[in-house]
Design a protein around this motif. Structure first.
Motif, short mmCIF file in Angstrom:
data_model
loop_
_atom_site.label_atom_id
_atom_site.label_comp_id
_atom_site.label_asym_id
_atom_site.label_seq_id
_atom_site.Cartn_x
_atom_site.Cartn_y
_atom_site.Cartn_z
N ALA A 123 0.86 -1.18 0.00
CA ALA A 123 0.00 0.00 0.00
C ALA A 123 0.90 1.23 0.00
N LEU A 124 0.89 1.97 -1.09
CA LEU A 124 1.76 3.14 -1.23
C LEU A 124 1.01 4.42 -0.93
N HIS A 125 1.72 5.36 -0.32
CA HIS A 125 1.22 6.72 -0.16
C HIS A 125 1.95 7.59 -1.18
N ALA A 126 1.19 8.16 -2.10
CA ALA A 126 1.78 8.94 -3.18
C ALA A 126 0.85 10.11 -3.50
N PRO A 137 -4.75 4.45 0.45
CA PRO A 137 -3.43 4.11 -0.13
C PRO A 137 -3.59 3.44 -1.49
N MET A 138 -2.55 3.52 -2.28
CA MET A 138 -2.55 2.93 -3.60
C MET A 138 -2.05 1.49 -3.52
N ARG A 139 -2.83 0.55 -4.04
CA ARG A 139 -2.40 -0.85 -4.07
C ARG A 139 -1.42 -1.03 -5.21
N ALA A 140 -0.17 -1.29 -4.86
CA ALA A 140 0.89 -1.42 -5.85
C ALA A 140 1.34 -2.87 -5.95
N VAL A 141 1.33 -3.41 -7.16
CA VAL A 141 1.71 -4.80 -7.42
C VAL A 141 3.10 -4.81 -8.06
N PHE A 142 4.05 -5.47 -7.41
CA PHE A 142 5.43 -5.54 -7.89
C PHE A 142 5.72 -6.96 -8.36
N ILE A 143 6.06 -7.11 -9.66
CA ILE A 143 6.36 -8.42 -10.25
C ILE A 143 7.70 -8.31 -10.98
N ARG A 144 8.73 -8.97 -10.43
CA ARG A 144 10.08 -8.87 -11.00
C ARG A 144 10.42 -7.40 -11.28
N ALA A 145 10.14 -6.58 -10.30
CA ALA A 145 10.13 -5.13 -10.52
C ALA A 145 11.52 -4.51 -10.42
N PRO A 146 11.72 -3.41 -11.14
CA PRO A 146 12.93 -2.61 -10.97
C PRO A 146 12.74 -1.62 -9.82
N TRP A 147 13.80 -0.92 -9.47
CA TRP A 147 13.66 0.30 -8.69
C TRP A 147 14.62 1.32 -9.24
N LEU A 158 7.86 10.40 -6.94
CA LEU A 158 6.44 10.36 -6.65
C LEU A 158 6.08 9.35 -5.57
N ALA A 159 6.88 8.30 -5.40
CA ALA A 159 6.57 7.29 -4.39
C ALA A 159 7.82 6.49 -4.06
N THR A 160 7.92 6.07 -2.79
CA THR A 160 8.98 5.18 -2.34
C THR A 160 8.37 4.05 -1.52
N VAL A 161 9.10 2.96 -1.42
CA VAL A 161 8.67 1.83 -0.59
C VAL A 161 8.83 2.22 0.87
N SER A 162 7.83 1.89 1.69
CA SER A 162 7.85 2.32 3.10
C SER A 162 7.98 1.18 4.09
N THR A 163 8.04 -0.07 3.62
CA THR A 163 8.16 -1.20 4.52
C THR A 163 9.18 -2.21 3.99
N GLY A 164 9.68 -3.07 4.88
CA GLY A 164 10.54 -4.16 4.46
C GLY A 164 11.96 -3.74 4.16
N PRO A 165 12.77 -4.66 3.64
CA PRO A 165 14.19 -4.39 3.39
C PRO A 165 14.44 -3.37 2.29
N ALA A 166 13.43 -3.11 1.45
CA ALA A 166 13.60 -2.14 0.36
C ALA A 166 13.08 -0.75 0.74
N THR A 167 12.85 -0.50 2.02
CA THR A 167 12.34 0.79 2.48
C THR A 167 13.19 1.93 1.92
N GLY A 168 12.51 2.92 1.38
CA GLY A 168 13.18 4.09 0.83
C GLY A 168 13.51 4.00 -0.64
N ARG A 169 13.36 2.82 -1.23
CA ARG A 169 13.64 2.69 -2.66
C ARG A 169 12.59 3.44 -3.47
N ILE A 170 13.07 4.10 -4.52
CA ILE A 170 12.19 4.91 -5.37
C ILE A 170 11.46 4.02 -6.37
#
Length: 205
Positions: A123-126, A137-147, A158-170
């Motif tokens: 769930a992204l806040h953007a 919040p925006m439901r974001a689906v990541f499948i073999r995704a880049p950052w 416009l948005a970054t990951v807010s949870t987990g080990p990738a927190t802060g990734r654009i």
């Protein structure tokens, strides 16, 4: 002025899903497979799929050079997942010889979140995409995704990951008439990204 025609690159990937989302927002759409079709649209969506395959098909069908020219001339383009990779000026972990269309002053890491089995939702806040503190919040689906590994000074995050080990990734950016997300709004049922892109298209007409 007639409504803009939004092209969807129809060489590989989530073509139908993007087309449906755009039409749900009231947009006129057209598939784009050839340079002659690209010349007829006012904006373009680069769908999620396999970035290296789309790259090869763009070159095989002689669309790569015309697309680069139109982007340089100000064509509004939105790319999701593989589309983000294609819009990036620089790519990490691409396959040998992989090219991008370019235009976004970003370095993107391909398959940054892992393999297919590592797919996830967040769930992204953007706020710039209509998902601010007062919105759902925006439901974001990541499948073999880049950052986005790095972004230039003219790139708006416009948005970054807010949870987990990738927190802060654009995972969502905009620069001029170009917009990209690492996730797949075309398969989430949430059309706020597509509405934001249509607003961008109208602003640049």
């Amino acid at each position: 002025m007639s409504p803009p025609v939004i092209g969807v690159l129809a060489l590989q990937g989530d073509v139908l899903e993007h087309t449906r989302a755009l039409q749900q927002c009231g947009a006129r759409t057209a598939p784009v497979r050839r340079a002659s079709e690209l010349a007829e649209v006012d904006a373009l969506v680069l769908p999620g799929g396999e970035s290296s395959t789309i790259d090869k098909l763009l070159r095989r069908f002689d669309v790569m050079h015309p697309l680069r020219e139109r982007i340089a001339a100000g064509l509004p383009v939105y790319g999701s997942c593989a589309g983000m990779i294609l819009l990036a000026d620089r790519i990490l972990d691409g396959i040998e010889g992989q090219q991008t269309v370019g235009g976004l002053d970003v370095t993107v890491r391909r398959n940054a979140f892992g393999r297919q089995v590592d797919s996830f939702e967040e769930a992204l806040h953007a706020p710039a995409l209509g998902a601010g503190s007062s919105d759902a919040p925006m439901r974001a689906v990541f499948i073999r995704a880049p950052w986005v590994e790095t972004a230039g000074p003219s790139v708006q995050v416009l948005a970054t990951v807010s949870t987990g080990p990738a927190t802060g990734r654009i995972v969502a950016v905009r620069q001029g008439a170009l917009m990209a997300t690492a996730f797949h709004p075309e398969i989430s049922g949430d059309v706020r990204v597509h509405r934001a892109f249509l607003d961008l298209v109208h602003a640049h007409r």
